[in-house]
Design a protein around this motif. Structure first.
Motif, mmCIF file in Angstrom:
data_model
loop_
_atom_site.group_PDB
_atom_site.id
_atom_site.type_symbol
_atom_site.label_atom_id
_atom_site.label_comp_id
_atom_site.label_asym_id
_atom_site.label_seq_id
_atom_site.Cartn_x
_atom_site.Cartn_y
_atom_site.Cartn_z
ATOM 1 N N ILE A 487 11.405 5.373 12.380
ATOM 2 C CA ILE A 487 11.064 5.438 13.797
ATOM 3 C C ILE A 487 11.815 6.607 14.423
ATOM 4 N N HIS A 488 11.079 7.526 15.036
ATOM 5 C CA HIS A 488 11.677 8.743 15.581
ATOM 6 C C HIS A 488 11.899 8.615 17.090
ATOM 7 N N ASN A 489 12.727 9.546 17.616
ATOM 8 C CA ASN A 489 12.924 9.693 19.070
ATOM 9 C C ASN A 489 13.402 8.388 19.734
ATOM 10 N N VAL A 490 14.344 7.710 19.082
ATOM 11 C CA VAL A 490 14.910 6.492 19.654
ATOM 12 C C VAL A 490 16.391 6.734 19.939
ATOM 13 N N GLU A 491 16.841 6.293 21.103
ATOM 14 C CA GLU A 491 18.256 6.442 21.438
ATOM 15 C C GLU A 491 19.110 5.612 20.489
ATOM 16 N N ARG A 492 20.114 6.247 19.895
ATOM 17 C CA ARG A 492 20.944 5.580 18.897
ATOM 18 C C ARG A 492 21.854 4.551 19.568
ATOM 19 N N THR A 493 21.980 3.388 18.928
ATOM 20 C CA THR A 493 22.844 2.315 19.422
ATOM 21 C C THR A 493 23.997 2.121 18.439
ATOM 22 N N PRO A 494 25.061 1.434 18.844
ATOM 23 C CA PRO A 494 26.161 1.156 17.902
ATOM 24 C C PRO A 494 25.689 0.414 16.648
ATOM 25 N N LEU A 495 24.691 -0.459 16.789
ATOM 26 C CA LEU A 495 24.159 -1.171 15.621
ATOM 27 C C LEU A 495 23.577 -0.183 14.618
ATOM 28 N N MET A 496 22.826 0.807 15.098
ATOM 29 C CA MET A 496 22.222 1.809 14.217
ATOM 30 C C MET A 496 23.283 2.683 13.565
ATOM 31 N N ASP A 497 24.314 3.045 14.342
ATOM 32 C CA ASP A 497 25.311 3.979 13.836
ATOM 33 C C ASP A 497 26.410 3.321 13.010
ATOM 34 N N ASN A 498 26.371 2.003 12.893
ATOM 35 C CA ASN A 498 27.377 1.301 12.088
ATOM 36 C C ASN A 498 26.720 0.423 11.024
ATOM 37 N N TRP A 499 26.121 -0.680 11.427
ATOM 38 C CA TRP A 499 25.530 -1.616 10.473
ATOM 39 C C TRP A 499 24.402 -0.975 9.674
ATOM 40 N N TYR A 500 23.456 -0.304 10.341
ATOM 41 C CA TYR A 500 22.327 0.315 9.651
ATOM 42 C C TYR A 500 22.717 1.600 8.927
#
Length: 562
Positions: A487-500
């Motif tokens: 999925i493109h052009n989505v604002e990164r969240t802490p969940l994305m930048d850590n768990w994922y």
């Protein structure tokens, strides 16, 4: 320098070498199906009558390990991330020790066709069916990825041939075809290593270019779990992932249990360790040759290939174009790897389906009927793998996808068997709840990482340059690995930048530890200490002491050569 020829310009020698590999593989299947004394029982068809010796079984294990993912994926990963991948050598040692001393003693003394029979004996039928379903899902999903092929003609040819000899020749045909194909794969890989070293001016030049390109990064002890490859992610994640393959996977346990004694079964996995080290070393050097050749003109950035997994075939057509038959030998090497992987999967899927689903539902079936059902089931799964292969090209880098599939599904399954063998108070309720929890946890991180891949500052790919290329039509930024689900052009969240963003090598440990922790807690809360367990289903003191007998035999016997 001249441009590498295209795949469509293979000459007659290339086609003859390739066709020869397919014909010999088919001929071995025909021999065991029609000329050799035919297997008449399920045990003969699926386990070779339990008369195999260690050496051919070890070669079969090594051959299946040398998959298309290994041949195409490892050099591409080393090209992008460096030779830290060599730390897998430690993972293989730990994997072999645990497999030999924990899992094989229990599985061999039970003499089971499918490892999931163990789950019913240790827990109940529901746990067995859960394990069977997850294994079928895992194998049918992974086998098409393991081919490394995305053209329908090649998929169809590969699938039909391996389906034929798996369904007609049975387990012995599969083992001996793997032995033959191991030779083809070794010849193909060494043709690349020898000519690549010559073209690059010797080993010293390969190592020199790799050193100045930052590829000789063997020791990285950074404990950050977001880093794609470190010593810890490879040793911890790699060990647990490969335990799910060699420790409990029915395709491998089927080989151990086909041996004529437990000594041969354990010796086969130790001999396989030598093969795994050899494959790791040669594929690492292939990756360094790949970098040395293209250190100033990256074909991926230059859009000469669409994905890193295509770099090895590109290299072959570059350096072997003047040697008739050698490009065909490498293609035969990839196809042999594909045939080995898919045929082993088809045979194991048939064993699991017959043992865990068909026979419990129809216990009165005759041996002859079960024998023909084994053949029919092998045929069905072969065709299913062909159909599933159409999805493989949508998933991105081969190696990461394969490890992700094995991690997400194999991690929780490994935990269930570990609990059964090592934790006497683990009960069916605890294991069932733990299996669900572990599967959800690993599936969550696996799918999340596919949808929201980690950023380069976490994965830390090494620099690729195009200074030595013709700069026309070359993009400024290196392309990303193809992933149809990102999925493109989505604002990164802490969940994305850590768990994922966790290294994909940790997906399996996440599933293992989540399953074990939840299962132990629930088992203790539901009376697990009160159950009485058959000692044959546990790793006992006698099993542990028998390891010393094994070491004595290794020192004083060469019976595996007899």
């Amino acid at each position: 320098s001249a441009e590498p020829r295209l795949a469509g310009t293979f000459d007659v020698w290339d086609y003859l070498v390739f066709a020869g590999m397919l014909l010999i593989s088919t001929a071995i299947g025909v021999y065991y199906a029609f000329c050799k004394k035919k297997p008449q029982t399920q045990k003969d068809f699926l386990m070779g009558g339990r008369k195999m010796t260690a050496l051919p079984v070890a070669l079969s294990l090594t051959s299946s390990f040398m998959s298309a993912i290994t041949i195409l994926g490892i050099p591409a990963e080393i090209y992008r991330f460096g030779a830290v991948f060599l730390m897998y050598g430690f993972s293989y040692v730990l994997m072999v020790l645990v497999t030999s001393e924990v899992f094989i003693p229990v599985f061999y003394k039970l003499g089971i066709t499918s490892t999931y029979e163990y789950l019913e004996l240790r827990f109940n039928k529901s746990i067995r069916l859960c394990g069977t379903f997850l294994f079928i899902l895992q194998t049918v999903s992974d086998s098409p990825v393991s081919t490394g092929l995305n053209l329908w003609g090649t998929i169809l040819a590969t699938g039909m041939i391996c389906t034929f000899y798996s369904s007609m020749g049975g387990f012995k045909a599969v083992v001996w075809i793997h032995v033959f194909q191991a030779g083809i794969k070794v010849a193909g890989i060494f043709s690349v290593i020898i000519q690549g070293t010559i073209v690059e001016g010797g080993i010293s030049n390969v190592l020199n270019n790799s050193y100045y390109g930052g590829r000789l990064n063997f020791w990285d002890f950074n404990p950050n779990p977001l880093r794609r490859y470190t010593f810890w992610s490879i040793v911890i994640g790699g060990t647990i992932t490969w335990l799910g393959v060699f420790g409990i996977n029915p395709a491998q346990v089927q080989r151990y249990n086909s041996c004529k004694s437990r000594f041969h079964a354990k010796l086969s996995i130790y001999l396989n360790l030598i093969g795994c080290w050899g494959i790791l070393g040669t594929m690492t050097f292939c990756g360094l040759i790949l970098y040395s050749r293209y250190h100033d003109c990256d074909p991926w950035t230059a859009k000469k290939v669409s994905a890193p997994d295509q770099l090895m075939p590109y290299l072959v057509l570059d350096i072997l174009r003047d040697f008739p038959g050698l490009p065909g030998l490498f293609v035969a090497c990839i196809y042999s790897a594909t045939l080995s992987t898919v045929s082993a999967s088809v045979n194991a899927l048939a064993a699991v389906t017959i043992s865990d689903i068909v026979k419990p539902l129809f216990p009165s079936l005759s041996e002859k009927t079960v024998f023909w059902l084994c053949k029919g089931t092998s045929l069905f799964y072969g065709l299913l793998c062909i159909a599933m292969a159409a999805l493989a090209s949508l998933l991105g880098a081969l190696l990461q996808v394969a490890v992700t599939i094995f991690g997400v599904i194999g991690g929780p399954l490994l935990a269930v068997f570990t609990l059964g063998i090592l934790v006497p108070f683990a009960n069916s309720i605890g294991v069932f709840v733990g299996l669900i929890a572990g599967f959800i946890a690993s599936l969550w991180v696996g799918i999340g990482a596919q949808l929201y891949p980690p950023l380069p500052e976490h994965t830390l790919p090494l620099k690729l340059v195009t200074d030595g290329c013709n700069m026309e039509n070359i993009p400024l930024e290196a392309p990303l690995s193809p992933n149809a689900f990102e999925i493109h052009n989505v604002e990164r969240t802490p969940l994305m930048d850590n768990w994922y963003s966790m290294s994909y090598l940790y997906y399996s440990p996440v599933g293992v530890f989540a399953t074990i922790i939840v299962a132990i807690i629930v088992s203790l809360l539901t009376g697990g200490r009160k159950q009485v367990i058959d000692k044959r289903l546990l790793l006992t003191k006698e099993d542990f002491l028998s390891n010393f007998d094994f070491l004595k035999k290794v020192c004083h016997s060469s019976c595996f050569l007899q």
